[in-house]
Design an enzyme around this catalytic site. Structure first.
Site, PDB file in Angstrom:
ATOM      1  N   TRP A   1     -13.956 -23.840  71.586  1.00  0.00           N
ATOM      2  CA  TRP A   1     -13.301 -23.123  72.684  1.00  0.00           C
ATOM      3  C   TRP A   1     -12.207 -21.778  72.412  1.00  0.00           C
ATOM      4  CZ3 TRP A   1      -8.584 -24.654  75.782  1.00  0.00           C
ATOM      5  CH2 TRP A   1      -7.651 -25.544  75.306  1.00  0.00           C
ATOM      6  N   ASP A   2     -11.789 -22.270  70.901  1.00  0.00           N
ATOM      7  CA  ASP A   2     -10.108 -21.043  70.294  1.00  0.00           C
ATOM      8  C   ASP A   2     -10.297 -19.974  71.066  1.00  0.00           C
ATOM      9  OD1 ASP A   2     -10.297 -24.054  69.102  1.00  0.00           O
ATOM     10  OD2 ASP A   2      -8.908 -23.013  67.541  1.00  0.00           O
TER      11      ASP A   2
ATOM     12  N   GLU B   1      -6.492 -34.031  73.517  1.00  0.00           N
ATOM     13  CA  GLU B   1      -7.210 -34.771  72.403  1.00  0.00           C
ATOM     14  C   GLU B   1      -6.631 -36.125  72.508  1.00  0.00           C
ATOM     15  OE1 GLU B   1      -8.887 -32.753  69.033  1.00  0.00           O
ATOM     16  OE2 GLU B   1     -10.507 -31.418  70.124  1.00  0.00           O
TER      17      GLU B   1
ATOM     18  N   LYS C   1      -1.182 -34.261  72.897  1.00  0.00           N
ATOM     19  CA  LYS C   1      -1.231 -33.457  71.817  1.00  0.00           C
ATOM     20  C   LYS C   1      -1.568 -32.241  71.793  1.00  0.00           C
ATOM     21  CE  LYS C   1      -4.795 -32.255  67.987  1.00  0.00           C
ATOM     22  NZ  LYS C   1      -6.518 -32.256  67.716  1.00  0.00           N
ATOM     23  N   GLN C   2      -1.528 -31.620  72.709  1.00  0.00           N
ATOM     24  CA  GLN C   2      -1.283 -30.160  73.169  1.00  0.00           C
ATOM     25  C   GLN C   2      -1.710 -29.848  74.508  1.00  0.00           C
ATOM     26  OE1 GLN C   2      -6.039 -29.932  71.295  1.00  0.00           O
ATOM     27  NE2 GLN C   2      -5.604 -28.526  72.218  1.00  0.00           N
TER      28      GLN C   2
HETATM   29  C1  BGC Z   1      -7.463 -29.008  68.724  1.00  0.00           C
HETATM   30  C2  BGC Z   1      -8.383 -28.291  69.420  1.00  0.00           C
HETATM   31  C3  BGC Z   1      -9.630 -27.150  68.710  1.00  0.00           C
HETATM   32  C4  BGC Z   1      -9.667 -27.662  66.981  1.00  0.00           C
HETATM   33  C5  BGC Z   1     -10.211 -26.298  66.554  1.00  0.00           C
HETATM   34  C6  BGC Z   1      -7.758 -29.107  67.372  1.00  0.00           C
HETATM   35  O1  BGC Z   1      -6.853 -29.163  66.358  1.00  0.00           O
HETATM   36  O2  BGC Z   1      -6.867 -30.132  69.114  1.00  0.00           O
HETATM   37  O3  BGC Z   1      -8.126 -27.699  71.192  1.00  0.00           O
HETATM   38  O4  BGC Z   1      -9.723 -26.667  69.445  1.00  0.00           O
HETATM   39  O5  BGC Z   1      -8.324 -27.846  66.788  1.00  0.00           O
HETATM   40  O6  BGC Z   1      -9.012 -24.709  66.598  1.00  0.00           O
END
Ligand code: BGC
Length: 853
Positions: free
Chosen positions: A405-406, A534, A646-647
Site C-alpha cells: 500500500w506504500d 502492525e 508500530k506506525q
Molecule cells: C510497514 C508496512 C509497509 C511495509 C513496506 C512495514 O514495515 O509496517 O506498512 O507497507 O513495511 O514498506
C-alpha cells in the site's frame, strides 16, 4: 546520529532539528548529493543512496571495480523468481507463491589495472575522491586521483546514467588519464550474473525444488529480519545465450528464471577513445561476458571508454528475441549519439523539477535533502509502467522487491499532483491485477476483489497473514488513490472506461466482508482485519479500515450513479464487465451510512479498534534502546497484547479523511496515540509530522519531518543498505505540501471536492514553495509567515481553491495573494504519555515493559 539499536528511538523523543550529516564528508549542495570520502563501514547505505534508476532499471551505487560492495545490485522492477512458500503448519488459503526480486546481470563492472595493479577503492591510496549524484543531470559521477603502489598518479573519472526517457538503457563512462608517467593499462568491462554466484559448485539448472534460504547472503546476517529479501539455495537464472563480438566489443547474456519463467536479455556496447596504442579481446561464458582493453598509455592522453547497456525483460518472449531488442535499442542510441542521451536526460529533469520542486529558501542543507528525497521517489516510479512501485524502488532487494500500500498512500499523492501520467500507470497496474484479486476474494470466501497485501505478480505473497493478508485496507487505499487521481486530474475517461471496476469490486468486498449487527441495520461492522499498525493484528472494527472502507463505499456508489446518469454507454459496459446490479450502489451507501466508527465518550478518543482500550500499555519510555525496534526483539504475541503502535493508524485516518473529524477530535486522538507510537516503521514519521502540524505541535512536526527527511540519508533505521524507503521519500513530499504547506483535497466521496490551503509554516523557515497540478493547471504555492501566494506557472485554465475557508480563483497572469494572520494553532511541547489514565469502567491503564526477568 543513529539510534544505536537500529530503531528510530521513541517517537515522542523525536530527534533534534539539526542537520544530522557530517558536512566535512557530505558537503551541502542544493542540487547534488556529494561524498568526499569513501568509508567501508557504510558502503551499503551509500550504494542505496547513490542508485541511479528510472523505475524500470536501477543500478546501485557500487564502485565499478565491484570488489568493495555490500550488494552489487542491479534490479529490474518486477523481474522476479517464484518459489513455493512452505508453511510449518498449513491452512486453507495461505499464500502459496513466494516472489523475490532477482539481482539481474551486473553491467556496472569496469575494472582497471595499472601496470597490473588493480584499482580497489577501499584500499587504494586516493589523493582525491568525490562521488556525486546530480539531480539536474541525472548522472552519478566519481572522480578519483589514485597513486598506484608503483607511485604513478592516475586520474579516473567515471559516470553512470539511467535515462528517464529510454527505460531500457544505461550509459556508463570510464576515463583514465595518467598524470606523470607512462604505464600499461588494462580495462576489463563486464556483464556478470551475480544472482547465482554464491552457489558453491557449478549448479545444475535444476528443478525448482530449492527454497529460498538464509545462506549468509541477502538475508544472512539476521535471518529473523522480515525487512530483507530471501536468498536462494539453487540457481535462479538459467543461461540461454552468451556472446562477445571480437570486432565490435558487443557482449551479451540471456537467461530464463527457473521457476517463474521470466526472461531477460542484456547487451553492452563499447567504444574506446584514445590516442594511445591499444588492443581489445573479448570472452563470454554462461555467467560472464567481458571485453578487455590493453593500452600503452601515455601521460596526459586520456583513455575514454563508453559503455552502453540495454536490458529487455518479458514473461514469455525467448531470451534470443530480447537480445535482438537490446541490440536495436543500442543501434538506435549509437545513431542518435551519446551526447543526445545526456541532453535528453537534462531536459526530462528540467521538466520534472519545474513540476515537482519544493523549495525551502535559506535552508540549503534541508533543500539538498528534500531534493534527494524527491529524486529518489522519481527514480522509483517514473518508468514503472506495467509494474507497481516497490517498497525499495529499484535500489535494493529489501522486502523482496514487493509492492505494498506504500504506493497508493505514500507515493501516489506525489505522482498525482506532479506527474499524473505516472499515477495513472500505477493505477492501471492495479487494474491489471483485478482478475487475480477477484480470485483471491473467492479464496477468502468473499465477494468482490481483494488485492494482495504484498506482491509482485498479483498473487498474495505474504506468508504471515496476521500482518499481511489481514490488511484488507489495501482495497480502500487503492480506491482512495484512484479517487484522488481522478479528482486532481479530471480524468473521467479513464475512470469510465476501466478504473471504475476497481471501485465496484472493492465496494463489493466491503459490503460483503462487513455485517449488520442488529436486525434494524443500524451499525455495520468489519471484523477480523488488521489496520496499518502492525503491532496489533486481526481485530474488530479497526478505525482506519472502517473510515477508509466507508469512503470507498461512498465513492464507489457516487461513481456508479454518475456514470449511469452521464454516460449510459459506459455504464452498460460496466454492467457487462462486472455484473453490477442496480441495487448494489444503494447497498454500499447504506453500509457506509451505518459504518461503525469506534468512539470512547469517556476518554474522548477514537479507539484504534473495538477492544484496543482494554489492553494495558507498553511502557515505551522505559524500554531500553537495545530492545528497539520491537519487531526485532519481541515475539509478535508479546507486542500484540499491548497498546503500542508500530506506525500511525488512527492518526493516518485523521489525515486522509480529515473532513470526517472535528479539530478537537484530531487533537485528542493525536495526543493519545502519538506517545505510544514507536515509529518502528518509516511510514510513520511523515504522517505524525502532518498531524502534529495540523493540531499545532509545531516543534514536534518539524522533528518528525527531519527524522523522515533523513531516514535514508542518515540511515536512521539501520537498513538503508537493503534499499531506500520509498514510502518515506514520497511521504516527505506529502509532509511538506500537506503538513507545512497545508494543502488538502477533500469531499470527493460526497461529490463536492475542494482543494484547500491552511498552512503551518515552521517559524524557522522564511518561506516554503511548492507546486501542485490541478486539472492541468500548475499552481505555484508560496507560503510566507504572513501570506499565501498562488501563481499559475503553467496551463490556461483558472482554478478555484479555498484558503482557510475563503474561495480564491487564480488564473494565468492573475496571481492571488491572501493575507495570513497566523500559521495555525500553536501548542507548546508534546503530548504527555497517557499511561495511568482511567478507562470508562474506572480501571486504570497501566504501563509495563514486558520481560521474563
Ligand atoms: C510497514 C508496512 C509497509 C511495509 C513496506 C512495514 O514495515 O509496517 O506498512 O507497507 O513495511 O514498506
Amino acid at each position: 546520529m543513529n539510534a544505536p539499536d537500529g530503531g528510530p528511538g521513541p517517537s515522542h523523543v523525536a530527534p533534534p532539528v539539526e542537520d544530522p550529516l557530517d558536512r566535512t564528508r557530505f558537503p551541502v549542495d542544493e542540487w547534488r548529493l556529494v561524498e568526499t570520502r569513501f568509508d567501508m563501514s557504510d558502503r551499503g547505505t551509500m550504494e542505496s543512496l547513490f542508485t541511479v534508476g528510472n523505475g524500470y532499471l536501477g543500478l546501485r551505487g557500487n564502485n565499478s571495480e565491484s570488489r568493495d560492495a555490500h550488494v552489487d545490485g542491479t534490479y529490474i522492477n518486477g523481474f522476479h523468481e517464484t518459489w513455493p512458500i512452505s508453511h510449518a503448519e498449513e491452512a486453507y488459503g495461505f499464500a502459496r507463491v513466494g516472489q523475490t526480486i532477482v539481482n539481474v546481470p551486473d553491467p556496472k563492472v569496469i575494472r582497471l589495472y595499472v601496470d597490473d595493479e588493480p584499482l580497489q577503492v577501499s584500499v587504494a591510496d586516493l589523493l582525491e575522491y568525490e562521488r556525486a549524484l546530480d539531480f539536474r543531470t541525472g548522472v552519478l559521477s566519481r572522480d578519483l586521483l589514485w597513486r598506484t603502489p608503483g607511485g604513478k598518479r592516475v586520474r579516473i573519472r567515471s559516470s553512470r546514467m539511467v535515462p528517464l526517457g529510454q527505460r531500457h538503457l544505461a550509459v556508463l563512462t570510464f576515463e583514465v588519464t595518467l598524470l606523470d608517467h607512462p604505464a600499461s593499462l588494462s580495462i576489463s568491462s563486464q556483464l556478470v550474473n551475480r544472482q547465482d554466484e554464491h552457489l558453491e559448485s557449478p549448479p545444475g539448472v535444476g528443478p525448482s525444488a530449492g527454497l529460498p534460504v538464509d545462506n549468509g547472503g541477502v538475508n544472512g546476517k539476521n535471518g529473523a529480519d522480515p525487512r530483507k529479501a530471501e536468498a536462494f539455495e539453487r540457481r535462479v537464472l538459467a543461461p540461454r545465450i552468451h556472446g562477445a563480438d571480437p570486432e565490435t566489443g558487443r557482449i551479451k547474456l540471456g537467461y530464463r528464471t527457473v521457476d517463474s519463467g521470466m526472461t531477460i536479455g542484456v547487451v553492452a556496447d563499447h567504444t574506446l577513445e584514445t590516442a594511445s596504442n591499444h588492443s581489445m579481446t573479448v570472452h563470454s561464458e554462461d555467467d560472464l561476458a567481458k571485453v578487455i582493453y590493453r593500452i600503452a598509455a601515455e601521460p596526459g592522453i586520456p583513455v575514454r571508454l563508453t559503455k552502453l547497456v540495454s536490458f529487455h525483460t518479458a514473461t514469455k518472449v525467448p531470451p534470443r528475441e530480447l537480445i535482438d531488442r537490446c541490440e536495436r535499442t543500442l543501434d538506435r542510441t549509437r545513431e542518435e549519439g551519446v551526447a543526445q542521451q545526456y541532453a535528453a536526460q537534462k531536459a526530462w529533469l528540467a521538466e520534472f523539477w519545474a513540476r515537482a520542486d519544493v523549495e525551502i529558501p535559506g535552508q540549503p542543507a534541508l533543500q539538498q535533502a528534500v531534493r534527494w528525497n524527491l529524486f529518489a521517489v522519481l527514480q522509483a516510479s517514473a518508468r514503472a509502467e506495467g509494474q507497481g512501485i516497490a517498497a525499495k524502488g529499484v535500489s535494493g532487494s529489501g522486502y523482496g522487491g514487493h509492492y505494498f500500500w506504500d504506493t497508493e498512500i505514500y507515493v501516489m499523492p506525489f505522482l498525482t499532483y506532479t506527474m499524473p501520467w505516472a499515477a495513472r500507470n500505477a493505477l492501471r497496474f492495479r487494474y491489471s491485477l483485478l482478475a487475480s484479486a477477484r480470485e483471491r476474494a473467492r479464496e477468502l470466501s468473499q465477494k468482490g476483489a481483494l488485492f494482495p497485501w504484498r506482491t509482485i505478480n498479483g498473487h498474495e505473497a505474504s506468508a504471515y497473514y496476521a500482518a499481511g493478508t489481514a490488511q484488507y485496507h489495501i482495497d480502500a487505499d487503492i480506491a482512495y488513490a484512484l479517487s484522488q487521481y481522478v479528482g486532481a486530474t479530471g480524468d473521467e475517461e479513464f475512470l469510465a472506461r476501466e478504473a471504475v471496476d476497481i471501485f465496484v469490486e472493492t465496494a463489493r468486498l466491503w459490503a460483503d466482508l462487513g455485517f449488520w449487527r442488529d436486525e434494524s441495520r443500524r451499525t455495520f461492522h468489519i471484523h477480523g482485519v488488521t489496520g496499518p499498525d502492525e503491532y496489533t493484528t486481526v481485530v474488530n472494527d479497526n478505525l482506519y479500515t472502517n473510515v477508509l472502507a466507508r469512503f470507498n463505499l461512498r465513492r464507489a456508489a457516487r461513481a456508479v450513479w454518475e456514470l449511469q446518469r452521464d454516460d449510459p454507454k459506459a455504464y452498460d459496459a460496466l454492467v457487462r464487465r462486472t455484473g453490477l446490479t442496480a441495487d448494489e450502489p444503494d447497498e454500499w451507501a447504506e453500509c457506509a451510512q451505518g459504518m461503525s466508527i469506534p468512539y470512547d465518550e469517556f476518554l474522548g478518543i477514537h479507539p484504534q479498534d473495538a477492544h484496543f482500550l482494554e489492553r494495558e500499555m507498553w511502557d515505551l519510555e522505559n524500554t531500553p534502546l537495545e530492545k528497539r525496534p520491537l519487531l526485532l526483539n519481541y515475539h509478535p504475541l508479546v507486542i500484540y497484547r499491548f497498546q503500542v503502535l508500530k506506525q500511525a493508524d488512527v492518526v493516518l485516518a485523521l489525515f486522509l479523511q480529515g473532513e470526517e473529524f472535528t479539530a478537537e477530535q484530531k487533537k485528542a486522538d493525536f495526543d493519545y496515540y502519538d506517545p505510544i507510537t514507536t515509529g518502528d516503521s518509516t511510514l510513520s514519521a511523515v504522517m505524525q509530522s502532518i498531524m502534529a502540524a495540523e493540531v499545532g505541535y509545531a516543534d514536534l512536526a518539524l522533528r518528525y519531518f527531519m527524522s523522515a527527511l533523513f531516514v535514508d540519508l542518515d540511515d536512521r533505521h539501520n537498513n538503508t543498505a537493503e534499499g531506500i524507503h520509498v514510502a518515506s521519500t514520497g511521504g516527505a513530499w506529502t509532509a511538506l505540501v500537506c503538513g507545512f504547506g497545508g494543502f488538502r483535497d477533500i469531499g470527493s466521496a460526497a461529490g463536492d471536492q475542494q482543494w484547500q490551503f491552511d498552512p503551518r509554516l515552521p517559524s524557522e523557515w522564511s518561506s516554503l514553495v511548492y507546486r501542485v497540478t490541478l486539472h492541468g493547471t500548475r499552481l505555484r504555492v508560496t507560503v510566507r509567515p504572513d501570506e499565501l501566494e498562488l501563481y499559475v506557472e503553467h496551463g490556461v485554465r483558472p482554478v478555484t481553491v479555498s484558503v482557510r475557508g475563503t474561495a480564491v480563483t487564480v488564473a494565468p497572469g492573475a496571481p492571488a495573494v491572501v493575507a495570513l494572520k497566523h500559521q495555525g494553532p500553536r501548542l507548546e511541547g508534546e503530548p504527555p504519555y497517557p499511561a495511568g489514565i482511567q478507562r470508562a469502567d474506572g480501571t486504570v491503564i497501566s504501563a509495563i515493559v514486558p520481560s521474563g526477568d
